[in-house]
Design an enzyme around this catalytic site. Structure first.
Site, PDB file in Angstrom:
ATOM      1  NE  ARG A  56       5.073  -0.062   5.397  1.00 30.94           N
ATOM      2  CZ  ARG A  56       4.683   0.194   4.163  1.00 30.94           C
ATOM      3  NH1 ARG A  56       3.683  -0.516   3.629  1.00 30.94           N
ATOM      4  NH2 ARG A  56       5.256   1.122   3.432  1.00 30.94           N
ATOM      5  CB  SER A 109      10.369   3.145   6.987  1.00 32.08           C
ATOM      6  OG  SER A 109      10.686   3.676   5.724  1.00 32.08           O
ATOM      7  CD  GLU A 156       7.192   0.651   8.640  1.00 36.67           C
ATOM      8  OE1 GLU A 156       7.797  -0.349   8.198  1.00 36.67           O
ATOM      9  OE2 GLU A 156       6.823   1.587   7.927  1.00 36.67           O
TER      10      GLU A 156
END
Length: 340
Positions: A164, A238, A334
């Site tokens: 990520r 997410s 995120e």
């Protein structure tokens, strides 16, 4: 191209928070990009890049110039044996790219179907799902240096890709604009079914020798069943990363919480399931000031009540502190936070 003032960004972020751009423009060509830089430079404005708005939390106002890439070019650059090199403009919708490549017989991206957002944003956080990360397929990224006005190409191995993360999310965040990406895909119809939930879904459907289109359709169905549709329930996908911890600490937690999913990482550490931690802390479905944690998936922060970006972040901080107190694990978000 046009430069506009005081433009609403509510329709340009999937979380649906109210936000306005002090100045705004859409860019597609190289000339557009350079014109945007010149406009901002001549007026002393900072530049904020806003793609599909699927992985951001916006403040109530974004000062300076907000630059929004558009365009939908998907071009075959070169074929080398079974490999194909595909060039894509930053403004192209990611899900559209995945489906078109599959239809054209350019395989590899099927596990990444139904992820909202633009192609220019995909390398920024190295999007991943169902056992696949975009870094596996990126040949290079075409960028514009916002300081020197120079276009250049960054090879995949130089992008700092990690879980990520990429340098575009870190030290290059304010230096480069991603103008386009080049992907290396394959004409050989191989599939990746390493992710347990995907493998089980294929088995349940009696797809014992799945094709790429089988994988694409199965992943799309899983996501539709588990994740709220941003067109009906505003969300940014997410919201929390799966935390990486030492294998020793993971086994300690596993002994205390036998149901906790733990996944081995190549470097010897372990990845925990953030959704399990959030749900075990009693926060699945928790509501705060118009936003909340989805009742369907504990990783997803939803905003059906038009909460502000600040209120969404306050909820996230509550989740982080609660999980930390319960498990001694610190979650990271995120999305990128933009604006005050």
């Amino acid at each position: 191209m046009q430069f506009e003032r005081d433009v609403s960004l509510e329709g340009l972020n999937t979380l649906g928070v109210t936000s306005r751009a002090e100045n705004f423009c859409r860019v597609e060509s190289d000339a557009d990009w350079l014109a945007a830089i010149d406009y901002a430079s001549s007026r002393g404005l900072g530049i904020t890049l806003l793609g599909g708005g699927s992985n951001v939390v916006l403040g109530e106002q974004l000062r300076g110039l907000v630059v929004h890439p558009v365009g939908d070019d998907i071009d075959l650059f070169e074929q080398r044996g079974d490999d194909v090199l595909v060039d894509v403009l930053a403004g192209t919708e990611w899900d559209t790219l995945v489906r078109i490549c599959n239809q054209r017989g350019w395989f590899g991206l099927e596990n990444l179907v139904s992820i909202p957002g633009s192609c220019g944003a995909a390398p920024v956080q190295n999007i991943g799902a169902y056992g696949v990360e975009i870094a596996e397929f990126i040949e290079s990224v075409r960028v514009l240096d916002l300081n020197t006005r120079e276009f250049s190409v960054v090879k995949s191995q130089d992008c700092g890709f990690a879980y990520r993360y990429s340098y575009f999310k870190g030290p290059w965040r304010t230096r480069y604009a991603i103008v386009g990406i080049r992907l290396r895909l394959s004409k050989t119809p191989t599939v990746n079914t390493s992710y347990a939930a995907l493998a089980q879904a294929l088995e349940n459907a009696e797809l014992h020798a799945p094709t790429p289109v089988d994988v694409l359709n199965t992943v799309a169905a899983i996501r539709a069943a588990k994740l709220p549709d941003v067109r009906r329930v505003p969300n940014s996908g997410s919201f929390f990363k799966n935390p990486i911890v030492s294998s020793e600490f993971a086994q300690h937690l596993k002994a205390l919480h036998p149901d906790l999913p733990v996944y081995a990482v190549d470097d010897g550490s372990a990845k925990l399931a953030a959704a399990h931690l959030i749900e075990a802390a009693g926060l699945k479905g928790y509501q705060h000031a118009g936003c909340g944690i989805s009742e369907d998936h504990a990783l997803v922060l939803v905003n059906p009540g038009q909460a502000t970006g600040a209120e969404c972040l306050a909820l996230a901080e509550h989740v982080i502190s609660t999980v930390q107190s319960a498990f001694g694990v610190t979650l990271d978000i995120e999305p990128v936070v933009m604006g005050a």
